[in-house]
Design a protein around this motif. Structure first.
Motif, PDB file in Angstrom:
ATOM      1  N   VAL A   1      48.155  42.985  46.584  1.00 28.61           N
ATOM      2  CA  VAL A   1      47.924  44.189  45.810  1.00 28.61           C
ATOM      3  C   VAL A   1      47.420  43.882  44.395  1.00 28.61           C
ATOM      4  CG1 VAL A   1      50.201  44.523  44.783  1.00 28.61           C
ATOM      5  CG2 VAL A   1      48.944  46.482  45.718  1.00 28.61           C
ATOM      6  N   GLU A   2      46.901  42.670  44.178  1.00 27.74           N
ATOM      7  CA  GLU A   2      46.239  42.392  42.908  1.00 27.74           C
ATOM      8  C   GLU A   2      44.905  41.753  43.255  1.00 27.74           C
ATOM      9  OE1 GLU A   2      47.417  42.947  39.535  1.00 27.74           O
ATOM     10  OE2 GLU A   2      45.256  42.605  39.352  1.00 27.74           O
ATOM     11  N   TYR A   3      43.822  42.298  42.746  1.00 24.30           N
ATOM     12  CA  TYR A   3      42.493  41.858  43.167  1.00 24.30           C
ATOM     13  C   TYR A   3      42.343  40.360  42.980  1.00 24.30           C
ATOM     14  CZ  TYR A   3      37.539  41.439  43.789  1.00 24.30           C
ATOM     15  OH  TYR A   3      36.318  41.058  44.256  1.00 24.30           O
ATOM     16  N   CYS A   4      41.982  39.683  44.038  1.00 21.78           N
ATOM     17  CA  CYS A   4      41.985  38.223  44.013  1.00 21.78           C
ATOM     18  C   CYS A   4      40.694  37.639  44.536  1.00 21.78           C
ATOM     19  CB  CYS A   4      43.165  37.697  44.836  1.00 21.78           C
ATOM     20  SG  CYS A   4      43.245  38.376  46.490  1.00 21.78           S
ATOM     21  N   GLY A   5      39.634  38.425  44.567  1.00 22.25           N
ATOM     22  CA  GLY A   5      38.371  37.871  45.023  1.00 22.25           C
ATOM     23  C   GLY A   5      37.928  38.495  46.328  1.00 22.25           C
ATOM     24  N   ARG A   6      36.968  37.866  46.958  1.00 23.16           N
ATOM     25  CA  ARG A   6      36.293  38.510  48.089  1.00 23.16           C
ATOM     26  C   ARG A   6      37.203  38.800  49.257  1.00 23.16           C
ATOM     27  NH1 ARG A   6      30.047  36.802  47.749  1.00 23.16           N
ATOM     28  NH2 ARG A   6      29.997  37.182  45.500  1.00 23.16           N
TER      29      ARG A   6
ATOM     30  N   VAL B   1      44.689  31.958  42.086  1.00 19.27           N
ATOM     31  CA  VAL B   1      44.537  33.111  41.195  1.00 19.27           C
ATOM     32  C   VAL B   1      45.773  34.012  41.363  1.00 19.27           C
ATOM     33  CG1 VAL B   1      42.026  33.053  41.362  1.00 19.27           C
ATOM     34  CG2 VAL B   1      43.320  34.499  42.917  1.00 19.27           C
ATOM     35  N   ILE B   2      45.799  35.087  40.591  1.00 16.16           N
ATOM     36  CA  ILE B   2      46.918  36.018  40.667  1.00 16.16           C
ATOM     37  C   ILE B   2      46.763  36.877  41.919  1.00 16.16           C
ATOM     38  CG2 ILE B   2      48.135  37.917  39.552  1.00 16.16           C
ATOM     39  CD1 ILE B   2      47.219  36.902  36.895  1.00 16.16           C
TER      40      ILE B   2
ATOM     41  N   HIS C   1      40.239  39.783  49.256  1.00 16.46           N
ATOM     42  CA  HIS C   1      41.399  40.574  48.845  1.00 16.46           C
ATOM     43  C   HIS C   1      41.797  41.596  49.897  1.00 16.46           C
ATOM     44  CE1 HIS C   1      44.053  42.945  46.357  1.00 16.46           C
ATOM     45  NE2 HIS C   1      43.245  43.981  46.385  1.00 16.46           N
ATOM     46  N   ALA C   2      40.808  42.324  50.400  1.00 17.36           N
ATOM     47  CA  ALA C   2      41.139  43.430  51.303  1.00 17.36           C
ATOM     48  C   ALA C   2      41.696  42.938  52.627  1.00 17.36           C
ATOM     49  CB  ALA C   2      39.896  44.285  51.541  1.00 17.36           C
TER      50      ALA C   2
ATOM     51  N   ILE D   1      50.700  43.862  52.089  1.00 14.30           N
ATOM     52  CA  ILE D   1      49.332  43.615  51.612  1.00 14.30           C
ATOM     53  C   ILE D   1      49.347  42.833  50.307  1.00 14.30           C
ATOM     54  CG2 ILE D   1      48.211  45.606  52.662  1.00 14.30           C
ATOM     55  CD1 ILE D   1      48.588  47.108  50.079  1.00 14.30           C
TER      56      ILE D   1
ATOM     57  N   MET E   1      44.020  31.749  48.869  1.00 12.82           N
ATOM     58  CA  MET E   1      42.824  32.592  49.019  1.00 12.82           C
ATOM     59  C   MET E   1      42.295  32.404  50.434  1.00 12.82           C
ATOM     60  SD  MET E   1      41.265  31.769  45.300  1.00 12.82           S
ATOM     61  CE  MET E   1      40.052  33.005  44.927  1.00 12.82           C
TER      62      MET E   1
ATOM     63  N   TRP F   1      53.430  42.747  48.354  1.00 13.95           N
ATOM     64  CA  TRP F   1      53.967  44.098  48.492  1.00 13.95           C
ATOM     65  C   TRP F   1      54.226  44.454  49.933  1.00 13.95           C
ATOM     66  CZ3 TRP F   1      51.173  49.421  47.979  1.00 13.95           C
ATOM     67  CH2 TRP F   1      52.120  50.416  47.667  1.00 13.95           C
TER      68      TRP F   1
END
Lengths: 224, 837
Positions: free
Chosen positions: A190-195, A152-153, A197-198, A188, A115, A157
């Protein structure tokens, strides 16, 4: 609206993260599948809308077919063969791009998701330093990316090269990539992983084998 | 002097209105009538839709430009999570529930549903759960891990605040409401119909809701179980999803999508039911292929439970297994197509009319077909490997949800609004509103397919300016605002119809269903007398029947002792069976919902000492619901008009409440099966098995507990068979046996799993034993309450409903208890790697 879309499509398919600008066989096969499915869907959509328009404006024309013809014809006879063909084709395509060991010995790279950044370990070259945010890979060779996480997940990609795979704590998942030519490709999470992520982007750099060894800092002697 | 029909009708109307009169003022909160509760659900769902829509506009405002400073990542995460959560849990399902609750008795020729108070309780649970989520949003602590809340992001380590707990507790609270609605709808459709209405004569909408009710009953429990397990992990550190302690994040995904996939068909099917009802009316042609449609929707229901893994193509499951789910996902297009072509055939063989509802039907065809086609694309695994988690999927599901649900429901809104309001629209806002919604929607989401294929992932608050995505996002955002204007116009349209609409004589759409055989707006009692049905219920003459029923020429064309009554029939044939005595307005559902709320709020606030009191309050309040149906003597068959008679439901063997218990146990059993299979899944898939530290569950205690459960169950069953012989002793003995079982079970659960916070094996064993213990406790409650009812003289051989309902519980508890005790031993043996065999 459709002409606008087609124009946009032809103009703007390219992009560092575009699945419609493939740089490898897996992505290329999927892109072709997409265009074929788009064409087929457009035909089916036009058919249904034409039928709807017909029955609303001139029901006498539709009356010629019995309800059973409508329901069995449109509900079973039409979809089942189309779906069957599509499924068989898609299954065969999926099989082709699985990370199997065959005659090829794929280069194995572990993508560790943190993260919020990616760390790459070059499993076949233990003396190579791990890299962060950049994945070096040889072009013209199968590369198996093994995705893991201990938090986390996340999702790994590189759209221009091939499909995505989730990095799940407690598991290892694999995706096979192949770059047609050397180049740099966007990647990138491509699975939402918290703040973060982007901002969890990375680059996949495909090199000639010599440049690849140089990039990861191993000597090229005696290797393929 | 003989009364003439108009004066009979007037007198009957006055008597029925008096019997059905609601409590005034604040007493309106005690209402249980289905029309009131149904409208409450629908209006509340509309409010949540507006809130969810505002959140959507915030998302579009954020994404219109590449690096917008409008919201930061944390706030954006709350906004997109709440947008999805509100739309799926607080808008779509409750709108369906409200709509079905309002409409079904009118279509089935009944005066109310089977369990009016359960419907009221369900509404309050929905409202309170929804308010919990909204309060969190207002306070800035809304859930922020995505509407499907994947672990470990949503676990305690990575989401330390109460945000995730708000989701788990709030959504579970709302799910209780959904399960109650499912039970009520299934029993009402199966039993509370007009005599003569066999299953094959039911209006097609009733078939759709029957199937949807069954789907809800089996789909929600896996999510409820998952939410319970995750909340236990967060609150008490029992590791189900933590891979470092024998858990697996994938367990959450399986449980969630086992719910999540049927959920979207639960949303689509009622809308398809609306289409199957409206299209025949506007074609002046009964639905073609009624039987084919019934077969199609039943097969969709079954199929929908076999597709869930298509949301999980990326997690490393074998290609062959995924091929199965891919094929099943594609196959579901067939029953969908059958319905679409049945509608086209109906239109083709009729004389289609152009009306505002038909505009929305056109919108459905256009939008939903596109959504269905992209759905088939996504079912193909190689394509999904590229499109998953991008905006392509976002575009797809908005096409199927808005096209397949919102458009048909808007068609239904315009169709039934004259029925609800008694007025026909005069303004011409409806058509511009439709076109704004239609054009705005397509502008927003059609380009979005392309944006996704260009690589834009979901759930990002910002993207690179050189990605090339900005222009398409801007188009989507502009489209979103156009669509919002359209929805605002629809709202104005609804209000203006209520205020300025003109009256009309009966049945303005020339429908052929029973809902138009009553005055509009409808009285609370629906029908002054109930019809006998002798043809398909969508081929009737509402004008003629309406007059006859108003003049009292049907069943129950009278008021008996001031009571509200309707009829129950046998399930398949529709033969008259029972007189159902409906409950009066009562505050009990509200109190019970408040007690339930206290449980959830105490969990959220971590005030665990409150929990036993909440549970006790809920149990006592539910028991109080049975007070009014207590009778000290058998009434026997009562006359119901037209020369027929039927027993009151309290003396009937197949009373609705017995079926309710059976269905509740089906849901309970599904939750239990999910728990047991979840344990086995962890053994096969989770890292860290076999476990080093094993639970120590004494074999002797297990045998004693099993024996106690079997004894308790057997005593309860025998007591029910001998209800006429005042079996107080047997029931007390049963309660004692349950008490013993509970003691053994709790002992084994707490002292036998010392490692329950260290490894999932122990945690699962702990939860299974607690589950059985809870059921034993409730078994004791049923036995004791049954003994009390016997003591008061409320039970006889005819009036044995209390004991017969209890019997179902006793059977379930004994069987599931013995199964659980055996399962725990099997799982320990497996989880030890064979050592403990």
């Amino acid at each position: 609206m459709f002409p606008l879309l087609i124009a946009m499509a032809l103009a703007g398919c390219g992009g560092d993260l575009s699945t419609l600008d493939p740089a490898g066989p897996a992505a290329r096969d999927v892109a072709r599948l997409w265009w074929a499915m788009l064409a087929g869907s457009t035909v089916l959509f036009a058919l249904v809308m034409a039928l709807f328009t017909l029955v609303m404006l001139k029901p006498e024309a539709g009356c010629r077919w019995t309800p059973r013809s409508w329901i069995v014809g449109g509900g079973i006879v039409m979809p089942v063969p189309i779906l069957a063909v599509l499924l068989i084709f898609a299954f065969a395509q999926g099989e082709r791009h699985l990370p199997w060991r065959g005659e090829h010995n794929p280069v194995r790279i572990e993508a560790r998701a943190h993260m919020w950044f990616w760390e790459f370990h070059y499993l076949d070259y233990p003396e190579a330093e791990p890299t962060i945010g950049v994945m070096h890979m040889p072009a013209w060779y199968e590369v198996d990316v093994i995705a893991t996480s201990n938090n986390v997940i996340h999702g790994f990609w590189v759209p221009r090269l091939g499909g995505k795979v989730d990095a799940i704590p407690g598991h290892e998942t694999v995706v096979r990539l192949f770059a047609d030519d050397p180049g740099t490709f966007g990647g990138i999470c491509v699975e939402y992983c918290g703040r973060g992520h982007a901002s969890m982007t990375f680059r996949a750099e495909a090199h000639t084998p010599a440049d690849f060894y140089a990039a990861i800092g191993v000597s090229g002697e005696g290797r393929k | 002097m003989k009364e003439n029909p108009p004066s009979i009708a007037l007198r009957l109307h006055r008597e029925l209105t008096e019997a059905w009169s609601p409590k005034p003022g604040l007493g309106r909160l005690a209402a249980v009538n289905h029309s009131v509760i149904g409208l409450r659900f629908m209006v509340t769902a509309g409010v949540f839709f507006a809130i969810g829509g505002v959140l959507a506009m915030l998302i579009r405002a954020q994404l219109a430009t590449a690096a917008s400073p409008f919201m930061d990542e944390g706030l954006y995460a709350q906004v997109f999570t709440m947008h999805g959560t509100i739309m799926m849990f607080l808008f779509a399902i409750p709108l369906i529930e409200g709509f079905a609750i309002y409409l079904l008795p009118k279509l089935l020729g009944a005066r109310d549903l089977a369990f009016p108070r359960l419907g009221a309780y369900g509404y309050w649970c929905y409202l309170f759960g929804g308010l919990m989520l909204l309060a969190a949003l207002a306070a800035g602590v809304a859930p922020e891990s995505g509407w499907f809340m994947y672990t470990p992001l949503s676990s305690g380590t990575h989401s330390p605040g109460i945000n995730a707990d708000v989701w788990l507790l709030g959504v579970t609270f709302v799910e209780i409401s959904a399960v109650c609605a499912a039970v009520e709808l299934i029993v009402s459709i199966l039993k509370i119909r007009s005599p003569g209405m066999s299953l094959g004569r039911m209006p097609i909408f009733a078939w759709y809701m029957l199937v949807v009710g069954a789907m809800m009953l089996f789909a929600f429990p896996p999510l409820i179980l998952g939410s319970i397990l995750l909340e236990l992990e967060r609150a008490f550190d029992l590791p189900f999803f933590d891979p470092e302690r024998g858990g697996d994040p994938l367990l959450w995904q399986h449980l969630f999508w086992l719910f999540g996939h049927p959920e979207v068909y639960i949303i689509f099917l009622p809308a398809a039911g609306v289409l199957s009802t409206l299209i025949p009316v506007f074609a002046s042609q009964p639905l073609m292929g009624y039987r084919a449609v019934v077969v199609a929707i039943v097969s969709m229901a079954f199929l929908s439970f076999g597709l869930w893994v298509h949301h999980m193509y990326m997690v490393g499951i074998s290609h062959l297994a995924m091929a199965f789910f891919s094929a099943a996902s594609a196959l579901v297009a067939v029953p969908t197509a059958i319905q679409i072509f049945a509608w086209l055939a109906t239109l083709a063989h009729g004389r289609p009319r152009f009306t505002v509802p038909m505009l929305y039907v056109f919108g459905f065809f256009f939008v939903f077909v596109i959504g269905g086609l992209t759905g088939v694309m996504l079912a193909m695994m190689p394509f999904d490997k590229q499109a998953h988690d991008t905006h392509f999927v976002v575009a797809h599901f908005h096409y199927v949800l808005i096209g397949g649900f919102v458009f048909p429901m808007l068609a239904g809104l315009y169709y039934w609004l004259p029925h609800i309001s008694g007025r026909f629209p005069v303004h011409h806002l409806s058509k511009p509103a439709f076109w704004l919604i239609f054009i705005g929607f397509n502008a927003t989401f059609l380009v979005m397919h392309f944006t996704g294929l260009l690589g834009m992932p979901r759930r990002v608050h910002a993207y690179a300016a050189d990605s090339g995505w900005e222009i398409y996002n801007l188009i989507s955002s502009v489209g979103g605002f156009v669509m919002t204007i359209g929805f605002a116009l629809v709202l104005i349209d609804i209000i203006s119809q209520f205020r300025y609409g003109r009256g009309f004589r009966r049945n303005p759409w020339k429908a052929t269903t029973l809902d138009w055989a009553m005055p509009t707006p409808p009285s609370l009692y629906n029908f002054a007398s109930l019809p006998h049905i002798d043809c398909r219920a969508d081929m009737m003459e509402p004008d003629r029947i309406g007059n006859e029923l108003a003049a009292g020429r049907g069943y129950l064309g009278f008021v008996r002792e001031g009571r509200m009554e309707t009829l129950a029939v046998s399930m398949a044939s529709g033969r008259l069976e029972q007189v159902v005595q409906l409950p009066n307005d009562t505050w009990l559902p509200l109190w019970t919902a408040l007690a339930t709320a206290s449980f959830f709020i105490a969990m959220l606030a971590k005030l665990y000492w409150v929990l036993p009191f909440s549970v006790a309050a809920v149990v006592i309040l539910f028991l109080l619901w049975t007070e009014k149906s207590a009778r000290t003597s058998d009434a026997g068959p009562l006359p119901v008009g037209l020369g027929a008679s039927a027993v009151p439901h309290t003396e009937a063997p197949n009373a609705p409440s017995w079926w309710a218990m059976l269905l509740t146990l089906a849901a309970d059993g599904t939750l239990y099966a999910s728990l047991l299979f979840g344990g086995l899944f962890l053994w096969t898939s989770a890292p860290g098995w076999p476990s080093a530290a094993l639970p120590e569950i004494s074999l002797a205690l297990s045998v004693f507990a099993a024996a106690a459960l079997v004894a308790a169950g057997a005593l309860g069953v025998v007591a029910a068979r001998h209800a006429g012989a005042a079996p107080r002793g047997m029931l007390m003995a049963s309660a004692t046996a349950y008490g013993l079982a509970m003691f053994f079970l709790m002992w084994m659960a707490f002292s036998g799993t010392p490692d329950r916070m260290g490894h999932a094996l122990s945690a699962v064993c702990f939860v299974v034993l607690c589950y059985v213990a809870v059921h034993a406790a409730l078994g004791a409650v049923f036995a004791l309450y049954g003994a009390w009812r016997v003591h008061r003289g409320y039970v006889s051989a005819q009036r044995a409903l209390d004991l017969r309902i209890g019997r179902l519980w006793h059977l379930y508890t004994a069987i599931s208890g013995v199964l659980g005790l055996a399962f725990v031993r099997v799982l320990i043996a497996l989880g030890s790697g064979g050592d403990a065999l």
